[in-house]
Design a protein around this motif. Structure first.
Motif, PDB file in Angstrom:
ATOM      1  N   PHE A   1       0.852  -1.182   0.000  1.00  0.00           N
ATOM      2  CA  PHE A   1       0.000   0.000   0.000  1.00  0.00           C
ATOM      3  C   PHE A   1       0.893   1.240   0.000  1.00  0.00           C
ATOM      4  O   PHE A   1       1.953   1.250   0.635  1.00  0.00           O
ATOM      5  CB  PHE A   1      -0.904   0.022   1.234  1.00  0.00           C
ATOM      6  CG  PHE A   1      -1.935  -1.084   1.262  1.00  0.00           C
ATOM      7  CD1 PHE A   1      -3.186  -0.898   0.699  1.00  0.00           C
ATOM      8  CD2 PHE A   1      -1.650  -2.309   1.857  1.00  0.00           C
ATOM      9  CE1 PHE A   1      -4.139  -1.906   0.723  1.00  0.00           C
ATOM     10  CE2 PHE A   1      -2.600  -3.326   1.885  1.00  0.00           C
ATOM     11  CZ  PHE A   1      -3.842  -3.123   1.315  1.00  0.00           C
ATOM     12  N   GLN A   2       0.451   2.276  -0.679  1.00  0.00           N
ATOM     13  CA  GLN A   2       1.216   3.519  -0.751  1.00  0.00           C
ATOM     14  C   GLN A   2       0.874   4.408   0.438  1.00  0.00           C
ATOM     15  O   GLN A   2      -0.270   4.825   0.597  1.00  0.00           O
ATOM     16  CB  GLN A   2       0.913   4.260  -2.058  1.00  0.00           C
ATOM     17  CG  GLN A   2       1.635   5.578  -2.216  1.00  0.00           C
ATOM     18  CD  GLN A   2       3.138   5.396  -2.377  1.00  0.00           C
ATOM     19  OE1 GLN A   2       3.602   4.569  -3.144  1.00  0.00           O
ATOM     20  NE2 GLN A   2       3.910   6.175  -1.638  1.00  0.00           N
ATOM     21  N   SER A   3       1.862   4.694   1.280  1.00  0.00           N
ATOM     22  CA  SER A   3       1.634   5.542   2.443  1.00  0.00           C
ATOM     23  C   SER A   3       1.449   6.995   2.023  1.00  0.00           C
ATOM     24  O   SER A   3       1.971   7.438   0.998  1.00  0.00           O
ATOM     25  CB  SER A   3       2.813   5.443   3.418  1.00  0.00           C
ATOM     26  OG  SER A   3       2.892   4.145   3.969  1.00  0.00           O
TER      27      SER A   3
ATOM     28  N   ILE B   1      -4.324  -1.213  -5.304  1.00  0.00           N
ATOM     29  CA  ILE B   1      -4.154  -2.629  -4.974  1.00  0.00           C
ATOM     30  C   ILE B   1      -5.172  -3.470  -5.747  1.00  0.00           C
ATOM     31  O   ILE B   1      -4.833  -4.485  -6.374  1.00  0.00           O
ATOM     32  CB  ILE B   1      -4.304  -2.861  -3.460  1.00  0.00           C
ATOM     33  CG1 ILE B   1      -3.251  -2.063  -2.671  1.00  0.00           C
ATOM     34  CG2 ILE B   1      -4.230  -4.355  -3.127  1.00  0.00           C
ATOM     35  CD1 ILE B   1      -1.837  -2.473  -2.902  1.00  0.00           C
ATOM     36  N   SER B   2      -6.434  -3.050  -5.708  1.00  0.00           N
ATOM     37  CA  SER B   2      -7.481  -3.790  -6.412  1.00  0.00           C
ATOM     38  C   SER B   2      -7.255  -3.758  -7.919  1.00  0.00           C
ATOM     39  O   SER B   2      -7.492  -4.762  -8.614  1.00  0.00           O
ATOM     40  CB  SER B   2      -8.853  -3.206  -6.063  1.00  0.00           C
ATOM     41  OG  SER B   2      -9.148  -3.417  -4.698  1.00  0.00           O
ATOM     42  N   LEU B   3      -6.799  -2.623  -8.428  1.00  0.00           N
ATOM     43  CA  LEU B   3      -6.499  -2.511  -9.853  1.00  0.00           C
ATOM     44  C   LEU B   3      -5.395  -3.489 -10.247  1.00  0.00           C
ATOM     45  O   LEU B   3      -5.485  -4.175 -11.271  1.00  0.00           O
ATOM     46  CB  LEU B   3      -6.086  -1.078 -10.182  1.00  0.00           C
ATOM     47  CG  LEU B   3      -5.732  -0.766 -11.641  1.00  0.00           C
ATOM     48  CD1 LEU B   3      -6.938  -0.980 -12.554  1.00  0.00           C
ATOM     49  CD2 LEU B   3      -5.208   0.666 -11.770  1.00  0.00           C
ATOM     50  N   PHE B   4      -4.370  -3.575  -9.410  1.00  0.00           N
ATOM     51  CA  PHE B   4      -3.255  -4.478  -9.702  1.00  0.00           C
ATOM     52  C   PHE B   4      -3.702  -5.933  -9.756  1.00  0.00           C
ATOM     53  O   PHE B   4      -3.425  -6.656 -10.720  1.00  0.00           O
ATOM     54  CB  PHE B   4      -2.147  -4.314  -8.657  1.00  0.00           C
ATOM     55  CG  PHE B   4      -0.995  -5.257  -8.858  1.00  0.00           C
ATOM     56  CD1 PHE B   4      -0.056  -5.016  -9.841  1.00  0.00           C
ATOM     57  CD2 PHE B   4      -0.867  -6.391  -8.074  1.00  0.00           C
ATOM     58  CE1 PHE B   4       1.003  -5.900 -10.054  1.00  0.00           C
ATOM     59  CE2 PHE B   4       0.177  -7.278  -8.272  1.00  0.00           C
ATOM     60  CZ  PHE B   4       1.118  -7.025  -9.267  1.00  0.00           C
TER      61      PHE B   4
ATOM     62  N   TYR C   1      -2.871  15.070 -14.306  1.00  0.00           N
ATOM     63  CA  TYR C   1      -2.576  13.672 -13.986  1.00  0.00           C
ATOM     64  C   TYR C   1      -3.392  12.732 -14.868  1.00  0.00           C
ATOM     65  O   TYR C   1      -2.857  11.772 -15.440  1.00  0.00           O
ATOM     66  CB  TYR C   1      -2.865  13.387 -12.509  1.00  0.00           C
ATOM     67  CG  TYR C   1      -2.691  11.934 -12.161  1.00  0.00           C
ATOM     68  CD1 TYR C   1      -1.418  11.389 -11.991  1.00  0.00           C
ATOM     69  CD2 TYR C   1      -3.787  11.083 -12.062  1.00  0.00           C
ATOM     70  CE1 TYR C   1      -1.248  10.046 -11.707  1.00  0.00           C
ATOM     71  CE2 TYR C   1      -3.626   9.742 -11.780  1.00  0.00           C
ATOM     72  CZ  TYR C   1      -2.351   9.234 -11.603  1.00  0.00           C
ATOM     73  OH  TYR C   1      -2.199   7.897 -11.350  1.00  0.00           O
ATOM     74  N   ILE C   2      -4.700  12.984 -14.973  1.00  0.00           N
ATOM     75  CA  ILE C   2      -5.563  12.124 -15.790  1.00  0.00           C
ATOM     76  C   ILE C   2      -5.091  12.133 -17.242  1.00  0.00           C
ATOM     77  O   ILE C   2      -4.927  11.071 -17.867  1.00  0.00           O
ATOM     78  CB  ILE C   2      -7.029  12.588 -15.695  1.00  0.00           C
ATOM     79  CG1 ILE C   2      -7.586  12.348 -14.288  1.00  0.00           C
ATOM     80  CG2 ILE C   2      -7.886  11.852 -16.730  1.00  0.00           C
ATOM     81  CD1 ILE C   2      -8.980  12.917 -14.067  1.00  0.00           C
TER      82      ILE C   2
ATOM     83  N   GLY D   1       0.447   5.654  -5.961  1.00  0.00           N
ATOM     84  CA  GLY D   1       0.041   4.256  -5.935  1.00  0.00           C
ATOM     85  C   GLY D   1      -0.442   3.781  -7.298  1.00  0.00           C
ATOM     86  O   GLY D   1      -0.099   2.685  -7.750  1.00  0.00           O
ATOM     87  N   LEU D   2      -1.247   4.612  -7.976  1.00  0.00           N
ATOM     88  CA  LEU D   2      -1.743   4.248  -9.300  1.00  0.00           C
ATOM     89  C   LEU D   2      -0.606   4.199 -10.318  1.00  0.00           C
ATOM     90  O   LEU D   2      -0.545   3.286 -11.151  1.00  0.00           O
ATOM     91  CB  LEU D   2      -2.814   5.244  -9.747  1.00  0.00           C
ATOM     92  CG  LEU D   2      -4.170   5.125  -9.045  1.00  0.00           C
ATOM     93  CD1 LEU D   2      -5.064   6.312  -9.393  1.00  0.00           C
ATOM     94  CD2 LEU D   2      -4.869   3.814  -9.411  1.00  0.00           C
ATOM     95  N   ASN D   3       0.288   5.181 -10.256  1.00  0.00           N
ATOM     96  CA  ASN D   3       1.436   5.170 -11.172  1.00  0.00           C
ATOM     97  C   ASN D   3       2.268   3.903 -10.999  1.00  0.00           C
ATOM     98  O   ASN D   3       2.692   3.276 -11.977  1.00  0.00           O
ATOM     99  CB  ASN D   3       2.320   6.399 -10.930  1.00  0.00           C
ATOM    100  CG  ASN D   3       1.763   7.647 -11.585  1.00  0.00           C
ATOM    101  OD1 ASN D   3       0.944   7.566 -12.491  1.00  0.00           O
ATOM    102  ND2 ASN D   3       2.204   8.797 -11.122  1.00  0.00           N
ATOM    103  N   HIS D   4       2.495   3.543  -9.737  1.00  0.00           N
ATOM    104  CA  HIS D   4       3.283   2.356  -9.445  1.00  0.00           C
ATOM    105  C   HIS D   4       2.592   1.103  -9.984  1.00  0.00           C
ATOM    106  O   HIS D   4       3.231   0.230 -10.586  1.00  0.00           O
ATOM    107  CB  HIS D   4       3.506   2.243  -7.936  1.00  0.00           C
ATOM    108  CG  HIS D   4       4.430   1.135  -7.534  1.00  0.00           C
ATOM    109  ND1 HIS D   4       5.771   1.135  -7.826  1.00  0.00           N
ATOM    110  CD2 HIS D   4       4.190  -0.035  -6.876  1.00  0.00           C
ATOM    111  CE1 HIS D   4       6.340   0.033  -7.358  1.00  0.00           C
ATOM    112  NE2 HIS D   4       5.396  -0.693  -6.775  1.00  0.00           N
ATOM    113  N   THR D   5       1.284   1.020  -9.769  1.00  0.00           N
ATOM    114  CA  THR D   5       0.520  -0.127 -10.253  1.00  0.00           C
ATOM    115  C   THR D   5       0.544  -0.210 -11.769  1.00  0.00           C
ATOM    116  O   THR D   5       0.795  -1.280 -12.346  1.00  0.00           O
ATOM    117  CB  THR D   5      -0.938  -0.040  -9.765  1.00  0.00           C
ATOM    118  OG1 THR D   5      -0.986  -0.367  -8.376  1.00  0.00           O
ATOM    119  CG2 THR D   5      -1.842  -1.020 -10.509  1.00  0.00           C
ATOM    120  N   LEU D   6       0.299   0.901 -12.449  1.00  0.00           N
ATOM    121  CA  LEU D   6       0.241   0.894 -13.913  1.00  0.00           C
ATOM    122  C   LEU D   6       1.592   0.531 -14.524  1.00  0.00           C
ATOM    123  O   LEU D   6       1.658  -0.227 -15.502  1.00  0.00           O
ATOM    124  CB  LEU D   6      -0.237   2.253 -14.420  1.00  0.00           C
ATOM    125  CG  LEU D   6      -1.699   2.582 -14.092  1.00  0.00           C
ATOM    126  CD1 LEU D   6      -2.002   4.043 -14.420  1.00  0.00           C
ATOM    127  CD2 LEU D   6      -2.653   1.662 -14.833  1.00  0.00           C
TER     128      LEU D   6
END
Length: 335
Positions: free
Chosen positions: A173-175, A184-187, A278-279, A228-233
Motif C-alpha cells: 500500500f502507498q503511504s 491494490i485492487s487494480l493491480f 494527472y488524468i 500508488g496508481l502510477n506504481h501499479t500501472l
C-alpha cells in the motif's frame, strides 16, 4: 484459550483510536466458524485505550498477534501486517468493522474448491447500532467477459487473496495517500488469472461520524493515490495483463472519473489542474487507444450502474475533445 494451529488465513487489522469498536471487531474474528486463523492486529500509535484493549485480547487467544508502531497511517499498518503474515491466504478487516461468523469459511472454501487467487465478497453497510443500511452483493464474475466486480467492489476488506502473490509481486500500500485500496485492487484485477465472486455480504461496514467517508472534504483534504496508481500501472505494464485489457482500462477510467466528478467540484484551481494534468498524462501514457474500448460503451452488457457508465463516457469525451482542462476550470473554486 484455543490451541494454536498452523494458520490457513491471516486476518490483518489496522487499529488507530478504535477503542469503541475494536473489541467487537476482534471477537467477531475469534468467533469465526473457520478456526485456522492468525489475527494480526497492528496498533498504529493509538492515543486512546485501543492498545490496552488489544493487549487484553491478545491474552485471550494465542491466534492473536499484536504489533505496535508509531502512527504512520493505515497503509503502513497493513504493510506491516502483510509482512508478518504466514497464512496461505490473507484478508483485511478495519478496526471499527466486524464479520458474520461464517464470512471467512465461505471465502476460504470457495478459494480452495476452485484454486482461486482472489475471492471477492459483498458488503453490508450498517450503522453503529447494527441496523442494516445497504448491501452490495456481487454478481457473476467471468474472466474476459464479465470482470466488472473487480472494480464494483474495490475495498480490500471484502477480498481474500492468495498470500504468495503479495510476496511474488512485492505488493505494498502507498503511504501518505487516501484511496489506497484502489491501486491494490487494480493491480490484482490484472495479474490474478483465477478470480471469482461469492454472493455473500458477511463483512459489516460500520457507518458512523468518524468514518473516513463522512469526514471527506474533497480534493482540498484528500490526497489522491497518484503515486500508488502510477506504481501499479508501471508494474502491470511490465508484468503483463492476464485478464481483459479492456476491463483493466475501464477500471482505471472509472477511478479517474470518480476523482473528477465526485472529488474535484469546488476544489481550488491548483488542485483541479493537478488532477486534470494527472488524468491526461496517465491516460495518454498507459491507455493511448482508450477511445476504442468496447467495454466503455453505454450499451455494454455488464453489471455496472448506468451513472458510472455515463461518468466514464463523459470523461472519455472530454479527453477526446480536449475539453478536460476547461471542464476542470468550470467546476473548480476559482481562486
Amino acid at each position: 484459550c484455543k490451541e494454536k494451529a498452523m494458520p490457513e488465513v491471516s486476518i490483518i487489522i489496522p487499529v488507530y483510536n478504535n477503542e469503541k469498536y475494536i473489541e467487537k471487531c476482534i471477537h467477531s474474528v475469534l468467533n469465526q466458524t473457520f478456526g485456522e486463523l492468525e489475527i494480526i492486529a497492528v496498533n498504529d500509535g493509538s492515543t486512546d485505550e485501543s492498545g490496552k484493549i488489544l493487549k487484553n485480547l491478545e491474552r485471550e487467544d494465542v491466534r492473536i498477534i499484536l504489533l505496535e508502531q508509531n502512527n504512520q497511517g493505515v497503509a503502513a499498518a497493513r504493510n506491516l501486517g502483510v509482512k508478518k503474515s504466514t497464512g496461505k491466504y490473507i484478508t483485511f478487516v478495519d478496526g471499527d468493522d466486524y464479520l458474520k461468523n461464517d464470512y471467512i469459511e465461505k471465502m476460504y472454501d470457495l478459494a480452495e474448491k476452485e484454486s482461486l487467487d482472489m475471492v471477492i465478497s459483498g458488503l453490508t453497510y450498517v450503522d453503529e447500532s447494527g441496523k442494516e443500511l445497504n448491501k452490495i452483493i456481487p454478481g457473476v464474475y467471468k474472466r474476459l467477459e464479465n470482470e466488472e466486480w473487480t472494480f464494483r467492489i474495490s475495498a480490500v476488506c471484502s477480498h481474500l487473496y492468495r498470500r504468495e502473490l503479495w510476496t511474488k509481486y512485492d505488493v505494498k500500500f502507498q503511504s501518505g495517500e487516501r484511496g489506497e485500496d484502489m491501486p491494490i485492487s487494480l493491480f490484482f484485477s490484472a495479474v490474478c488469472p483465477r478470480i471469482n465472486t461469492i454472493q455473500e455480504c458477511g463483512y459489516y461496514y460500520v457507518q458512523h461520524a468518524s468514518s473516513a467517508i463522512h469526514n471527506f472534504k474533497g480534493l482540498e483534504k484528500y490526497s489522491l493515490p497518484y503515486k500508488g496508481l502510477n506504481h501499479t500501472l508501471a508494474k502491470v505494464q511490465k508484468i503483463g495483463i492476464v485478464n481483459s485489457p479492456e476491463f483493466f482500462e475501464l477500471f482505471a477510467l472509472r477511478i479517474f472519473s470518480t476523482c473528477l466528478f465526485q472529488l474535484a467540484p469546488g476544489a481550488s484551481k491548483v488542485k483541479t489542474r493537478e488532477l486534470c494534468n494527472y488524468i491526461e498524462n496517465t491516460v495518454n501514457r498507459y491507455f493511448p487507444h482508450y477511445w476504442r474500448n468496447s467495454k466503455a460503451r453505454l450499451t455494454v452488457k455488464a453489471d455496472i450502474p448506468f451513472s458510472q457508465k455515463v461518468a466514464v463516457r463523459v470523461l472519455m469525451i472530454l479527453m477526446k475533445t480536449r475539453l478536460l482542462h476547461p471542464f476542470g476550470w468550470l467546476i473548480s473554486n476559482k481562486k
